[in-house]
Scaffold this motif. Structure first.
Motif, PDB file in Angstrom:
ATOM      1  N   GLN A  97       0.774  -1.031   0.062  1.00  0.00           N
ATOM      2  CA  GLN A  97       0.276   0.090   0.137  1.00  0.00           C
ATOM      3  C   GLN A  97       0.770   1.139  -0.102  1.00  0.00           C
ATOM      4  O   GLN A  97       1.853   1.333   0.593  1.00  0.00           O
ATOM      5  CB  GLN A  97      -0.904   0.088   1.344  1.00  0.00           C
ATOM      6  CG  GLN A  97      -1.910  -1.099   1.219  1.00  0.00           C
ATOM      7  CD  GLN A  97      -2.835  -1.048   2.342  1.00  0.00           C
ATOM      8  OE1 GLN A  97      -2.464  -0.748   3.372  1.00  0.00           O
ATOM      9  NE2 GLN A  97      -4.285  -1.383   2.205  1.00  0.00           N
ATOM     10  N   VAL A  98       0.607   2.190  -0.741  1.00  0.00           N
ATOM     11  CA  VAL A  98       1.533   3.525  -1.030  1.00  0.00           C
ATOM     12  C   VAL A  98       0.313   4.644  -0.728  1.00  0.00           C
ATOM     13  O   VAL A  98      -0.596   4.704  -1.013  1.00  0.00           O
ATOM     14  CB  VAL A  98       1.678   3.623  -2.353  1.00  0.00           C
ATOM     15  CG1 VAL A  98       2.665   4.688  -2.643  1.00  0.00           C
ATOM     16  CG2 VAL A  98       2.302   2.238  -2.931  1.00  0.00           C
ATOM     17  N   GLU A  99       1.168   5.633   0.284  1.00  0.00           N
ATOM     18  CA  GLU A  99       0.172   6.711   0.662  1.00  0.00           C
ATOM     19  C   GLU A  99       1.101   8.089   0.375  1.00  0.00           C
ATOM     20  O   GLU A  99       2.138   8.113   1.133  1.00  0.00           O
ATOM     21  CB  GLU A  99      -0.176   6.659   2.096  1.00  0.00           C
ATOM     22  CG  GLU A  99      -0.912   7.931   2.348  1.00  0.00           C
ATOM     23  CD  GLU A  99      -1.547   7.742   3.772  1.00  0.00           C
ATOM     24  OE1 GLU A  99      -1.367   6.775   4.400  1.00  0.00           O
ATOM     25  OE2 GLU A  99      -2.139   8.607   4.421  1.00  0.00           O
ATOM     26  N   GLU A 100       1.069   8.707  -0.656  1.00  0.00           N
ATOM     27  CA  GLU A 100       1.771   9.889  -0.831  1.00  0.00           C
ATOM     28  C   GLU A 100       1.119  11.132  -0.028  1.00  0.00           C
ATOM     29  O   GLU A 100      -0.158  11.211  -0.143  1.00  0.00           O
ATOM     30  CB  GLU A 100       2.123  10.448  -2.243  1.00  0.00           C
ATOM     31  CG  GLU A 100       2.876   9.167  -2.953  1.00  0.00           C
ATOM     32  CD  GLU A 100       2.076   8.405  -3.595  1.00  0.00           C
ATOM     33  OE1 GLU A 100       2.581   7.598  -4.658  1.00  0.00           O
ATOM     34  OE2 GLU A 100       0.914   8.482  -3.534  1.00  0.00           O
TER      35      GLU A 100
ATOM     36  N   TYR B 264       4.667  11.236  -7.329  1.00  0.00           N
ATOM     37  CA  TYR B 264       4.481   9.784  -6.820  1.00  0.00           C
ATOM     38  C   TYR B 264       5.613   9.176  -6.449  1.00  0.00           C
ATOM     39  O   TYR B 264       6.684   9.576  -6.782  1.00  0.00           O
ATOM     40  CB  TYR B 264       4.141   8.979  -8.125  1.00  0.00           C
ATOM     41  CG  TYR B 264       2.802   9.157  -8.662  1.00  0.00           C
ATOM     42  CD1 TYR B 264       2.805   9.977  -9.771  1.00  0.00           C
ATOM     43  CD2 TYR B 264       1.575   8.473  -8.546  1.00  0.00           C
ATOM     44  CE1 TYR B 264       1.613  10.400 -10.450  1.00  0.00           C
ATOM     45  CE2 TYR B 264       0.349   8.896  -9.017  1.00  0.00           C
ATOM     46  CZ  TYR B 264       0.331   9.848 -10.188  1.00  0.00           C
ATOM     47  OH  TYR B 264      -0.769   9.960 -10.758  1.00  0.00           O
TER      48      TYR B 264
ATOM     49  N   TRP C  44       1.321   1.751  -7.828  1.00  0.00           N
ATOM     50  CA  TRP C  44       1.765   3.323  -7.425  1.00  0.00           C
ATOM     51  C   TRP C  44       0.431   3.774  -6.797  1.00  0.00           C
ATOM     52  O   TRP C  44      -0.711   3.135  -6.668  1.00  0.00           O
ATOM     53  CB  TRP C  44       1.477   3.945  -9.025  1.00  0.00           C
ATOM     54  CG  TRP C  44       2.417   3.784  -9.882  1.00  0.00           C
ATOM     55  CD1 TRP C  44       2.566   2.459 -10.862  1.00  0.00           C
ATOM     56  CD2 TRP C  44       3.554   4.007 -10.059  1.00  0.00           C
ATOM     57  NE1 TRP C  44       3.654   2.682 -11.544  1.00  0.00           N
ATOM     58  CE2 TRP C  44       4.539   3.754 -11.356  1.00  0.00           C
ATOM     59  CE3 TRP C  44       4.231   5.518  -9.490  1.00  0.00           C
ATOM     60  CZ2 TRP C  44       5.607   4.006 -11.590  1.00  0.00           C
ATOM     61  CZ3 TRP C  44       5.432   5.957  -9.971  1.00  0.00           C
ATOM     62  CH2 TRP C  44       6.024   5.129 -10.803  1.00  0.00           C
ATOM     63  N   GLY C  45       0.660   4.689  -5.775  1.00  0.00           N
ATOM     64  CA  GLY C  45      -0.272   5.276  -5.121  1.00  0.00           C
ATOM     65  C   GLY C  45      -1.180   6.473  -5.876  1.00  0.00           C
ATOM     66  O   GLY C  45      -1.009   6.421  -6.932  1.00  0.00           O
ATOM     67  N   GLN C  46      -1.827   7.196  -5.065  1.00  0.00           N
ATOM     68  CA  GLN C  46      -2.769   7.954  -5.748  1.00  0.00           C
ATOM     69  C   GLN C  46      -1.909   9.292  -6.153  1.00  0.00           C
ATOM     70  O   GLN C  46      -2.627  10.135  -6.870  1.00  0.00           O
ATOM     71  CB  GLN C  46      -4.047   8.492  -4.937  1.00  0.00           C
ATOM     72  CG  GLN C  46      -4.866   7.389  -4.595  1.00  0.00           C
ATOM     73  CD  GLN C  46      -5.685   6.728  -5.716  1.00  0.00           C
ATOM     74  OE1 GLN C  46      -6.239   7.801  -6.531  1.00  0.00           O
ATOM     75  NE2 GLN C  46      -5.611   5.512  -6.037  1.00  0.00           N
TER      76      GLN C  46
ATOM     77  N   ARG D  52       5.544   3.446   2.009  1.00  0.00           N
ATOM     78  CA  ARG D  52       4.974   2.173   1.383  1.00  0.00           C
ATOM     79  C   ARG D  52       5.108   1.001   2.403  1.00  0.00           C
ATOM     80  O   ARG D  52       6.004   0.824   3.085  1.00  0.00           O
ATOM     81  CB  ARG D  52       5.940   1.959   0.339  1.00  0.00           C
ATOM     82  CG  ARG D  52       5.882   2.800  -0.654  1.00  0.00           C
ATOM     83  CD  ARG D  52       6.684   2.585  -1.924  1.00  0.00           C
ATOM     84  NE  ARG D  52       6.613   1.540  -2.902  1.00  0.00           N
ATOM     85  CZ  ARG D  52       5.748   1.440  -3.734  1.00  0.00           C
ATOM     86  NH1 ARG D  52       5.511   2.607  -4.546  1.00  0.00           N
ATOM     87  NH2 ARG D  52       5.525   0.307  -4.611  1.00  0.00           N
TER      88      ARG D  52
ATOM     89  N   CYS E 231       6.101   9.949   1.255  1.00  0.00           N
ATOM     90  CA  CYS E 231       5.678   8.623   0.964  1.00  0.00           C
ATOM     91  C   CYS E 231       5.725   7.525   1.721  1.00  0.00           C
ATOM     92  O   CYS E 231       6.962   7.214   2.081  1.00  0.00           O
ATOM     93  CB  CYS E 231       5.956   8.509  -0.441  1.00  0.00           C
ATOM     94  SG  CYS E 231       5.586   6.877  -1.284  1.00  0.00           S
TER      95      CYS E 231
END
Length: 120
Positions: free
Chosen positions: A3-6, A95, A110-112, A24, A22
């Motif tokens: 899970q990715v969060e920027e 990203y 890839w995140g949002q 991950r 970011c």
């Protein structure tokens, strides 16, 4: 599952600064080089900055040199991008990803992204 969060993007005036983060989760980031990419409207996603596993080596796109600094905190599974002296042409969705040893995106996850908008 990765899970990715920027985060950290925003609207700033030219000359301003932002610090992107970011995180991950779901993988051991310390094993990988990490990088930031950006995509402006109507353009392809491009490499911005990368940092080696362990943090001893960095690489920057020409447009980022002298203004952006990438760093990492493996204990937090997080990579950062400090940006100063921002320009309108830095406006894009930013990203993060893991990298190959040739500074190319490694993961298909890839995140949002986080939006950076620089006004003139």
């Amino acid at each position: 599952q990765v899970q990715v969060e920027e985060s950290g993007g925003g609207l700033v005036q030219a000359g301003g600064s932002l610090r992107l983060s970011c995180r991950r989760s779901g993988s051991t980031l310390s094993d990988y080089p990490l990088g930031w990419f950006r995509q402006a409207p109507g353009k392809e996603r491009e490499f911005v900055a990368g940092i080696s596993s362990g943090g001893g080596r960095t690489n920057y796109a020409e447009a980022a040199k002298g203004r952006f600094t990438i760093s990492r905190d493996d204990a937090k599974n997080t990579v950062y991008l400090q940006m100063i002296n921002l320009r309108p042409e830095d406006t894009a969705l930013y990203y993060c990803n893991t990298l190959t040893d040739r500074w190319r995106a490694l993961s298909h996850v890839w995140g949002q992204g986080t939006q950076v908008t620089v006004s003139s």
